[in-house]
Every structure is written in C-alpha cells, then in structure tokens.
Scaffold this motif. Structure first.
Motif, PDB file in Angstrom:
ATOM      1  N   LEU A  33       1.160  -1.254  -0.005  1.00 51.54           N
ATOM      2  CA  LEU A  33      -0.122   0.002  -0.117  1.00 51.54           C
ATOM      3  C   LEU A  33       0.740   1.133  -0.077  1.00 51.54           C
ATOM      4  O   LEU A  33       0.489   2.450  -0.571  1.00 51.54           O
ATOM      5  CB  LEU A  33      -0.981  -0.003   0.910  1.00 51.54           C
ATOM      6  N   ILE A  34       2.155   0.971   0.499  1.00 49.15           N
ATOM      7  CA  ILE A  34       3.009   2.518   0.333  1.00 49.15           C
ATOM      8  C   ILE A  34       3.364   2.735  -0.851  1.00 49.15           C
ATOM      9  O   ILE A  34       3.479   3.760  -1.262  1.00 49.15           O
ATOM     10  CB  ILE A  34       4.246   1.882   1.097  1.00 49.15           C
ATOM     11  N   TYR A  35       3.139   1.684  -1.878  1.00 50.36           N
ATOM     12  CA  TYR A  35       3.628   2.059  -3.230  1.00 50.36           C
ATOM     13  C   TYR A  35       2.363   2.082  -4.357  1.00 50.36           C
ATOM     14  O   TYR A  35       2.527   2.404  -5.362  1.00 50.36           O
ATOM     15  CB  TYR A  35       4.486   0.837  -3.938  1.00 50.36           C
ATOM     16  N   THR A  36       1.151   1.842  -3.757  1.00 49.43           N
ATOM     17  CA  THR A  36       0.012   2.269  -4.579  1.00 49.43           C
ATOM     18  C   THR A  36      -0.181   3.443  -5.401  1.00 49.43           C
ATOM     19  O   THR A  36       0.351   4.456  -4.803  1.00 49.43           O
ATOM     20  CB  THR A  36      -1.318   2.041  -3.891  1.00 49.43           C
ATOM     21  N   GLY A  37      -0.309   3.216  -6.665  1.00 50.31           N
ATOM     22  CA  GLY A  37      -0.724   4.521  -7.560  1.00 50.31           C
ATOM     23  C   GLY A  37      -1.731   5.055  -7.687  1.00 50.31           C
ATOM     24  O   GLY A  37      -2.263   6.008  -8.337  1.00 50.31           O
ATOM     25  N   GLY A  49       3.253   3.668  -7.861  1.00 51.64           N
ATOM     26  CA  GLY A  49       3.028   3.600  -9.153  1.00 51.64           C
ATOM     27  C   GLY A  49       1.888   2.504  -9.448  1.00 51.64           C
ATOM     28  O   GLY A  49       1.698   1.605  -8.356  1.00 51.64           O
ATOM     29  N   TYR A  50       1.416   2.239 -10.603  1.00 51.19           N
ATOM     30  CA  TYR A  50       0.468   1.397 -11.036  1.00 51.19           C
ATOM     31  C   TYR A  50       0.992  -0.073 -10.680  1.00 51.19           C
ATOM     32  O   TYR A  50       0.525  -1.085 -10.508  1.00 51.19           O
ATOM     33  CB  TYR A  50       0.057   1.474 -12.367  1.00 51.19           C
ATOM     34  N   PHE A 270      -8.094  -0.949 -17.531  1.00 53.04           N
ATOM     35  CA  PHE A 270      -8.848   0.233 -16.895  1.00 53.04           C
ATOM     36  C   PHE A 270      -8.124   1.197 -16.436  1.00 53.04           C
ATOM     37  O   PHE A 270      -8.498   2.540 -16.513  1.00 53.04           O
ATOM     38  CB  PHE A 270      -9.597  -0.440 -15.604  1.00 53.04           C
ATOM     39  N   LEU A 271      -6.829   0.934 -15.867  1.00 53.64           N
ATOM     40  CA  LEU A 271      -5.936   2.041 -15.408  1.00 53.64           C
ATOM     41  C   LEU A 271      -5.462   2.816 -16.292  1.00 53.64           C
ATOM     42  O   LEU A 271      -5.256   4.120 -16.199  1.00 53.64           O
ATOM     43  CB  LEU A 271      -4.944   1.770 -14.581  1.00 53.64           C
ATOM     44  N   HIS A 272      -5.624   2.383 -17.810  1.00 52.74           N
ATOM     45  CA  HIS A 272      -5.004   3.300 -18.859  1.00 52.74           C
ATOM     46  C   HIS A 272      -6.103   3.853 -19.567  1.00 52.74           C
ATOM     47  O   HIS A 272      -6.097   4.156 -20.828  1.00 52.74           O
ATOM     48  CB  HIS A 272      -4.128   2.536 -19.667  1.00 52.74           C
TER      49      HIS A 272
END
Length: 417
Positions: A33-37, A49-50, A270-272
């Motif tokens: 979770l520290i790295y979630t985009g 990031g993603y 979805f993210l893009h």
C-alpha cells in the motif's frame, strides 16, 4: 463413523498453517500500500505507481475473505466448549483483549508520527496527543472513537463467533439441518455461487468508501465476510467437503491462475482508460472466489502436517501481525523521504516489518503471561493435546449438541459445586 466426522482427535494443521498464511499476506498487503498509484495510504513512497496496484490486485479479492473463512473453520473446533458462556468468554479474552490493546497501544503511534504530513499539530508531545486527539480520531454515528486501523476485523470475528454460538447452543437441530443441507451440495456449486456473489459485491459499489470498517455501518463487509465465516463453521469438520475439494484442486488452481491473469490484464486496460471498470470488477470477483477455494485446497493437500515451526508460527502470528503496522509506519516515516533506491527501501521496510515484531514476540511476549494475554494468546504457552478444548474431538453425525442435554446459557456464571 460418519464421513463428516474426523477419525482422530487432532488439530487441523492446515487451518493453523492457513491462518499464518492469511495474516502474513495482510502484512505484505500493507507494505504494498505504500507504493500504490491509485490513492494515498498512511505513507506514500516516491516509487509509488501502478506496478504496486497490479500486485495488490493479486491479494485484494481474497485476502480478508481467507481470514474469515479460516476463522469460521477454527471456531467449529472451539464449539466443544462445555457451555455458551465459556465459549464467549474464551472468544472475548482472545479477540477483544487483543483489539483493545491494539487500539490503545499499537495504533496511536502510527498517526502520531505522521502528524506533520497530515497538517496537524506536529509540535505536541505524545502524551498530549493521546489525551486530546487519539481517542477521538473518527466520527462514528454521532460519536468520536479511536482509529481501529489494522485491528478492525477482530471485533467482527468476535461478533460472528457469538452469533454462531447462539445458533449452536440455542437451536442445535436447526444447526444440524443447515450443516446437512450444505454437505449435500457439491463443492463445485459452492465455488460457482461464491464467484457470482463476489462479482456482485465488486460491481455493486463500495458502501464504505472511507474504509473505516466501523461495525454497524460496514454493510458490504458483513455481506461478504459473515456468509464466509458461517460457511467455514459448517464445513470445518466435513471430510466429504475436503475430499471433493481435493478431487478438483488441479482444475481449480488452473482456473484461479487464469482468472488472476485476466483480472490483471483488465485492470491494466482500466487504469489506462481503455476499458470501463465493470469487466475488471467481474473478473476480479470470479478470481477472488476461485483463489479462496484454491488456497483452501492447497492447505488441505500440502499443509496438513503439524511441525515444530508451524506450532511456533501459529502462536506468534497474531502478535507479529498486531505489531507489524506500527513498525512499518514508523520505519516508512523515517526513510521514504530519503528517496532510497526501490530495492533498498523495500528491503528495509520488509525487514523492519517482520524482524522487529518477531524479535519482540520471541524475547518479550512468548514467555510472559500478561503480555500473551494482551496479545490475544493463552497466558501459558503449551502444546495442544487431545483434551485441549481447541483440539478436534469426534462429533456426532449432525455436528450439533443434539445427543446431550442442552447447556444452560447461565451455566458459566453459576458457582460450581
């Protein structure tokens, strides 16, 4: 002996193993979770990031579901308590004690070290923070309550345990009838039904978007976790269910792997902004259900042998889990602003999140009765025996206490002769 009745009075080693696996995966989840985009967590790394969201997508659809399913299976072995009161007292001593200790002692430092980032008064001392802010961190139904953070699910497990205890002691014939009805349905049908239910919950939209997990308003969590908990209780001692699950484990694992890849691919689209969320959420629901049962099948197939290491881990995992997030947040608060290379940063976070809680457990908690009690463990460390109330004892055909005099709800509070 009935097929649903175990042949030996022993603990289910796979349940102990999977409980360790489930809580360990929650630790990994919190590090990611520290790295979630997609959103800001308690701490955010410059390397966010993603890429982390794709890894989170592997765990999110089933991580908490496994906790509640395994919790239900474990409770099935605890229903050998002599009375409803004794059962509730044991559950409260384990779950509510650990919850209160976590909320009062382990959760507040996580927010205190981040006050400067949250725009709060970062100059106050910890005592002032504890007296004036920590007890009133969340607005809930007109009242201010402390943050529950990573300990939120413990009162859920307690409430669900009480509910199933009322069913077991208060309506034993109905309990037996439900258990028989569930055993008549093939495991493949249950997997398909869970896939549809998970997909529905994914697409229905979050009813608790803040993620506060405050019990009386967390409807989506109850819709997902309570049925899984009850189902775990009902199949906890069913050799028929385990046999059917073992028979389909290979196609189940293939399906889970394929749906994991499909879900990840749809998430990328979805993210893009190349696809709506609906197909991804449906695939994610299907994947979560198949992975949940796939992990259960793997545990029964590969982890059903007790070892010294598994007994140690089963005792250690709850204290380690409760201590891991303060260690993670405090360490992350110290290092993420330094913009270390990603491999070094993750190595330090992973080490701090696992080694520090493990050392604290081994050196201080493991052999200290009052600390064991605060962390939800028995005050005295001991190996399980066939007479242990948590040990699996032979049950009657229905599984409910229909072949003995029904215990009184008041029995635990009456003075014994």
């Amino acid at each position: 002996m009935h097929a649903d009745t175990p042949s030996a009075a022993t603990r289910r080693a796979d349940v102990d193993h999977l409980r360790v696996v489930a809580l360990t995966l929650l630790i990994v989840y919190h590090i990611l979770l520290i790295y979630t985009g997609r959103e800001f967590w308690r701490v955010s790394s410059v390397h966010h990031g993603y890429w982390a969201d794709y890894l989170l997508n592997v765990l999110t659809p089933w991580r908490m579901s496994l906790v509640f399913l395994i919790g239900g299976i474990a409770v099935r072995f605890m229903l050998s308590r002599p009375s409803f009161g004794a059962f509730v007292q044991e559950r409260a001593a384990r779950l509510l004690t650990a919850f209160v200790f976590a909320v009062v002692v382990l959760v507040p430092p996580q927010r205190f070290v981040r006050l400067d980032e949250l725009g709060a008064n970062a100059q106050q001392d910890y005592l002032s923070y504890m007296l004036h802010e920590a007890p009133f961190a969340v607005s809930y139904m007109g009242a201010h309550v402390p943050q529950f953070a990573h300990a939120w699910f413990l009162p859920y497990l307690f409430a669900y345990s009480v509910l199933i205890g009322v069913f077991w002691w208060g309506a034993p014939r109905a309990f037996a009838a439900v258990q028989r009805a569930i055993s008549r349905v093939h495991v493949g049908v249950w997997i398909a039904a869970t896939m549809l239910w998970f997909a529905f919950l994914e697409t229905a939209g979050p009813q608790n978007p803040q993620g506060d997990h405050l019990f009386f308003t967390d409807f989506q969590a109850h819709l997902k976790f309570l049925p899984l908990f009850i189902f775990g209780v009902m199949i906890g001692k069913s050799e028929k269910f385990s046999g059917q699950l073992d028979a389909i484990k290979l196609p189940l694992w293939c399906a889970a792997g394929s749906l994991m890849l499909l879900s990840g691919g749809l998430e990328w689209l979805f993210l893009h902004n190349q696809l709506s969320a609906l197909p991804w959420l449906i695939a994610r629901g299907f994947y979560g259900a198949t992975m949940l049962f796939g992990v259960l099948a793997f545990g029964h197939w590969a982890l059903n042998r007790p070892t010294i290491a598994s007994r140690y881990a089963a005792d250690a995992i709850l204290p380690i889990y409760l201590m891991h997030q303060p260690a993670l947040i405090i360490t992350a608060d110290l290092i993420v602003s330094r913009a270390w290379p990603l491999p070094l940063e993750m190595a330090v976070l992973l080490s701090a999140t696992t080694i520090l809680p493990l050392a604290a457990y081994h050196l201080f908690v493991r052999h200290t009765p009052w600390l064991r009690f605060l962390f939800g463990l028995r005050p005295q460390l001991r190996a399980p025996t066939p007479t242990d109330p948590d040990a699996d004892a032979p049950a009657n055909d229905a599984g409910a206490p229909t072949d003995r005099k029904r215990p009184s709800f008041l029995a635990p509070w009456r003075r014994r002769a």
